[in-house]
Design an enzyme around this catalytic site. Structure first.
Site, PDB file in Angstrom:
ATOM      1  CG  ASP A  15      -1.998  -1.070   1.041  1.00 26.18           C
ATOM      2  OD1 ASP A  15      -1.983  -1.956   0.323  1.00 26.18           O
ATOM      3  OD2 ASP A  15      -3.038  -0.872   1.743  1.00 26.18           O
ATOM      4  CG  ASP A 124      -4.127   2.293  12.405  1.00 31.57           C
ATOM      5  OD1 ASP A 124      -4.165   2.439  13.424  1.00 31.57           O
ATOM      6  OD2 ASP A 124      -3.371   1.348  11.903  1.00 31.57           O
ATOM      7  CB  SER A 180      -3.023  -7.086   7.196  1.00 33.56           C
ATOM      8  OG  SER A 180      -3.749  -6.818   8.311  1.00 33.56           O
TER       9      SER A 180
END
Length: 411
Positions: A15, A124, A180
């Site tokens: 990402d 986040d 992840s």
């Protein structure tokens, strides 16, 4: 004319690698990549070269581990913070530190914006941006995953991988790791992928390869290990008689906890943005520290002070989880917590065994426990007259008797 500068929180994963290149092309800007070393270990290897090769004009890789342990982990554990009764906030507490350093770099470099790779569905994004708003409201925040043009170009991972290949960006993305992770000094989190099914058993043999910090409790040593933690004003300052820094304490407790399979949590939690999510966490050192701190407080913390602090744990934990670390209400709560910890000093002995942290003794030079008063034998201090309990009980029973009379009259 000088180009605009943007500071990007960069991990080197798929990402943020794509975002670095995309920001540079879309905004025709200089991208300054920033990575905080907060205990990711070998995940930092080769990051600087990769960021520069991807198009960054400058790279910061700052060792923030000491600051993380001393100014973020320790104060949070003094507060007894635990989100929804299980999560020790390992990811949550790291974000305000990262944001703090990002805005410091932005100001030093004359950047007009910071950027992050957090998705529009997660916590986040909120944590980064609330911290930035509190510390540097004049600096803009770019969140590519919330921009329609970014999502249109990258509707899925296949498009991101194709973009990386086109631009010669080295990435590792495969089905071999179908979840992840996020790692730091306090924990490792695992989410998404196969873990999105809450019925998936993350404790069975197929999942054992997932865990990095701890052995399976079933495979932990058959012999228990005794340790002693020395506290000074709410903080661990020594392990087994050896004085250590906060960073060294966390590193040693992680090693001890991991060896004995301590600190694994599998939960479905409530995200701030409104959805439930499943997370699996390894927090071996934090689990030991949490248990030891509570044991130390049991001997040294006044009852009403403890009750007051405990009544605020949910509030404090939620503030950390939701990203309000730098908010005035968290700072006010921290002042109360700091005051409560003045006499939380002494030694806790623990037994570590197959995923368990077992209390094995506690002592303190400022203990509030007086065995002569608490004894069931004759009280040599005569500080407590058992006859006084009669009036004490009568007064506390008064409202119950009145209420019972009213209830009886209504039948």
């Amino acid at each position: 004319m000088a180009k605009e500068k943007i500071v990007l929180a960069y991990s080197g994963g798929l990402d943020t690698s794509i975002i670095l290149k995309w920001l540079k092309e879309t905004y025709d800007a200089e991208i300054i990549a920033f990575t905080a070393d907060i205990g990711q270990k070998d995940e930092l290897d080769g990051l600087e070269a990769k960021a520069l090769a991807t198009g960054a004009s400058k790279v910061y890789i700052d060792d923030l581990r000491d600051e993380f342990a001393k100014d973020f982990i320790y104060p949070m554990f003094q507060a007894g913070a635990q989100y929804e009764g299980q999560y020790l906030l390992g990811t949550s507490i790291a974000r305000p530190l990262i944001a703090k350093r990002m805005v410091e770099i932005a100001r030093a470099e004359g950047a007009t914006a910071i950027a992050h790779g957090a998705t529009g569905k997660g916590n986040d994004q909120v944590r980064f941006e609330l911290a930035a708003a509190a510390l540097a409201p004049e600096i803009a925040v770019i969140a590519p995953w919330r921009l329609p043009e970014f999502r249109e170009e990258f509707p899925g991972r296949a498009e991101m991988i194709a973009f990386a290949e086109k631009h010669g960006i080295p990435v590792t993305a495969s089905a071999a790791k179908p979840y992840s992770t996020d790692r730091n000094l306090l924990h490792i989190s695992y989410e998404s992928g196969v873990l999105e099914d809450p019925w998936f058993d993350a404790s069975d043999a197929e999942s054992k390869g997932m865990y990095l910090l701890s052995v399976d409790p079933e495979d932990a040593p058959d012999q228990a290990e005794m340790i002693e933690l020395e506290f000074a004003q709410g903080d661990v300052v020594a392990i087994n008689g050896k004085e250590l820094s906060p960073l060294e304490v966390m590193e040693q407790l992680n090693e001890l906890g991991g060896k004995h399979g301590i600190g694994r949590v599998d939960m479905v939690e409530n995200r701030f943005v409104g959805m439930k999510s499943r997370g699996v966490y390894e927090t071996p050192g934090g689990a030991i520290l949490f248990a030891a701190h509570r044991k130390m407080e049991s001997l040294t913390l006044d009852r009403e002070v403890m009750n007051l602090r405990d009544s605020l744990i949910t509030r404090y934990s939620t503030l950390v989880y939701n990203g309000f670390w730098f908010a005035p209400e968290r700072l006010a709560l921290q002042a109360l917590v700091t005051e409560s910890q003045r006499n939380v000093s002494g030694t806790v002995r623990l037994k570590l065994y197959k995923g368990n942290v077992i209390a094995a003794g506690v002592k303190s030079p400022v203990s509030l426990y007086n065995p002569e008063i608490a004894t069931m034998e004759a009280d040599p201090t005569q500080a407590y007259d058992q006859g006084d309990a009669t009036g004490f009980i009568r007064l506390n029973a008064l409202r119950l008797k009145v209420n019972s009379g009213v209830e009886q009259n209504q039948k």
